[in-house]
Design an enzyme around this catalytic site. Structure first.
Site, PDB file in Angstrom:
ATOM      1  N   GLU A  35      20.396 -29.518 -55.581  1.00 42.81           N
ATOM      2  CA  GLU A  35      19.827 -28.616 -56.586  1.00 42.81           C
ATOM      3  C   GLU A  35      18.436 -29.048 -57.057  1.00 42.81           C
ATOM      4  O   GLU A  35      17.706 -28.233 -57.617  1.00 42.81           O
ATOM      5  CB  GLU A  35      20.802 -28.477 -57.765  1.00 42.81           C
ATOM      6  N   ASP A 236      28.554 -18.410 -54.120  1.00 43.11           N
ATOM      7  CA  ASP A 236      29.875 -17.877 -53.745  1.00 43.11           C
ATOM      8  C   ASP A 236      30.309 -16.913 -54.830  1.00 43.11           C
ATOM      9  O   ASP A 236      29.618 -16.773 -55.842  1.00 43.11           O
ATOM     10  CB  ASP A 236      30.871 -19.043 -53.624  1.00 43.11           C
TER      11      ASP A 236
HETATM   12  N1  ADE Z   1      29.251 -23.535 -58.793  1.00 41.00           N
HETATM   13  C1  ADE Z   1      29.080 -22.814 -57.663  1.00 41.00           C
HETATM   14  N2  ADE Z   1      30.160 -22.078 -57.401  1.00 41.00           N
HETATM   15  C2  ADE Z   1      31.062 -22.331 -58.382  1.00 41.00           C
HETATM   16  C3  ADE Z   1      32.375 -21.893 -58.638  1.00 41.00           C
HETATM   17  N3  ADE Z   1      32.985 -21.037 -57.840  1.00 41.00           N
HETATM   18  N4  ADE Z   1      33.001 -22.387 -59.728  1.00 41.00           N
HETATM   19  C4  ADE Z   1      32.379 -23.273 -60.544  1.00 41.00           C
HETATM   20  N5  ADE Z   1      31.152 -23.739 -60.327  1.00 41.00           N
HETATM   21  C5  ADE Z   1      30.480 -23.267 -59.256  1.00 41.00           C
END
Ligand code: ADE
Length: 268
Positions: A35, A236
Site C-alpha cells: 500500500e 475485492d
Molecule cells: N481490505 C481489502 N479487502 C477487505 C475485506 N474484504 N475485508 C476487510 N478488509 C479488506
C-alpha cells in the site's frame, strides 16, 4: 533602531526560507507494504527514523514534506502508529492510503472511495439479535465520540479536485476506466468474505467499503484534533470470492489509491 533590524532580518529569513523547510509534514499511512510501495519509490531526501520498532520515512513527495509508514494490519496497530506519528512529527494532517472490500454494488475492483466518514462495524453491544453498534468514548474528555468520524472537509474537496487529474490503472485491458466516489467506510478487525455481512453493513451502516484500519486512524485523529482523510481502492467485493480477488487485485488497487494520494499532495 536595533529592534527594527531584528524585525527586518526576521522578515528576510521568512521570505527566503524555502516552503519545504517551514511547512509541517503530511503523515501518510498504509497498513501493508504494497500500500505504500509506490509512494516510497517516488519520495526523495529519504531519512528513516525508528521509533519503538516502527520505521518512519521522512522525505519529499510531489514537493511536499511527508512522513510515511506502514502501520500493520488491524485497528490496534493502526491506532498505535497514528498516535506515534502525531506525537513525534506533529503532522498538519494524516492521510491513510490502501485497499478495501467493496460493499456498494456499483463499486468494482480498482475504483476508489474517498472516505468522507468512517465508523466501526464491530464496536458495540452483542445481543441475541446480533451486534448493536455504538459510538466510542474519548477517554480524556469522557465525551462520546460521533458514531461516524468525518474526514476533513478541505481534504475531501482537494481529493475530489485531484480525482479529475489522476491517471488510474484498469484491472485488465477489457475493464472500464476506474471510478472515484465519496462514501462511507466501515472498519473492523475482520477480513470480510461474506455476502450476508455485506448486506448487513449496507443496511445498518450505509457502508460503501470495508477495511481494517480507517476508523481507528480517524478516532485517534479526531481525539487529538488532527485533520485526516482515508482513501481506499477496491481489491475485492468482501464476498465469498474476496480472498482470491484480494490476492489478484491488491497491487493495482494499492497503486491506484497511492496515485490519488500523490495527486492530492500537489493540491495541499
Ligand atoms: N481490505 C481489502 N479487502 C477487505 C475485506 N474484504 N475485508 C476487510 N478488509 C479488506
Amino acid at each position: 533602531m536595533k529592534q527594527k533590524y531584528i524585525y527586518l532580518l526576521f522578515v528576510l529569513i521568512t521570505c527566503f526560507t524555502p516552503y519545504t523547510l517551514l511547512a509541517q509534514r503530511i503523515a501518510i499511512l498504509g497498513a501493508m507494504p504494497e500500500e505504500i510501495q509506490l509512494l516510497e519509490s517516488q519520495m526523495t531526501h529519504i531519512k528513516t527514523k525508528e521509533i519503538m520498532g516502527f520505521q518512519f520515512k521522512t522525505g519529499i513527495l510531489n514537493g511536499k514534506k511527508v512522513v510515511l509508514t506502514e502501520t500493520g494490519i488491524g485497528k490496534v496497530n493502526a491506532a498505535v502508529v497514528t498516535t506515534l506519528i502525531i506525537k513525534e512529527f506533529r503532522p498538519q494532517s494524516v492521510i491513510f492510503t490502501g485497499i478495501a472490500g467493496g460493499i456498494s454494488e456499483t463499486l468494482k475492483q480498482g475504483d476508489i472511495v474517498i472516505g468522507n466518514r468512517l465508523t466501526y462495524h464491530d464496536y458495540g453491544r452483542l445481543t441475541n439479535d446480533g451486534l448493536s453498534t455504538n459510538a466510542t468514548r474519548n477517554p480524556i474528555t469522557k465525551q462520546q465520540n460521533p458514531l461516524y468520524f468525518s474526514s476533513d472537509s478541505v481534504l475531501v474537496t482537494l481529493a475530489l479536485a485531484a480525482s479529475k487529474e489522476v491517471h488510474l490503472q484498469k484491472m485488465s485491458a477489457e475493464s472500464s476506466q476506474p471510478h472515484i466516489t465519496v462514501g462511507t467506510i466501515v472498519t473492523g478487525d475482520t477480513f470480510v468474505t461474506s455476502s450476508t455481512a455485506v448486506m448487513n453493513f449496507q443496511k445498518t451502516l450505509q457502508a460503501d467499503a470495508t477495511e481494517m484500519e480507517g476508523a481507528a486512524v480517524a478516532q485517534v485523529c479526531w481525539q487529538l484534533h488532527v485533520p485526516f482523510l482515508v482513501i481506499r481502492s477496491i481489491s475485492d467485493k468482501a464476498n465469498e470470492k474476496a480472498s482470491v480477488d484480494f490476492q489478484t487485485f491488491k497491487k493495482i488497487a494499492s497503486d491506484n489509491s497511492a496515485s490519488l494520494v500523490k495527486e492530492i499532495l500537489k493540491k495541499i
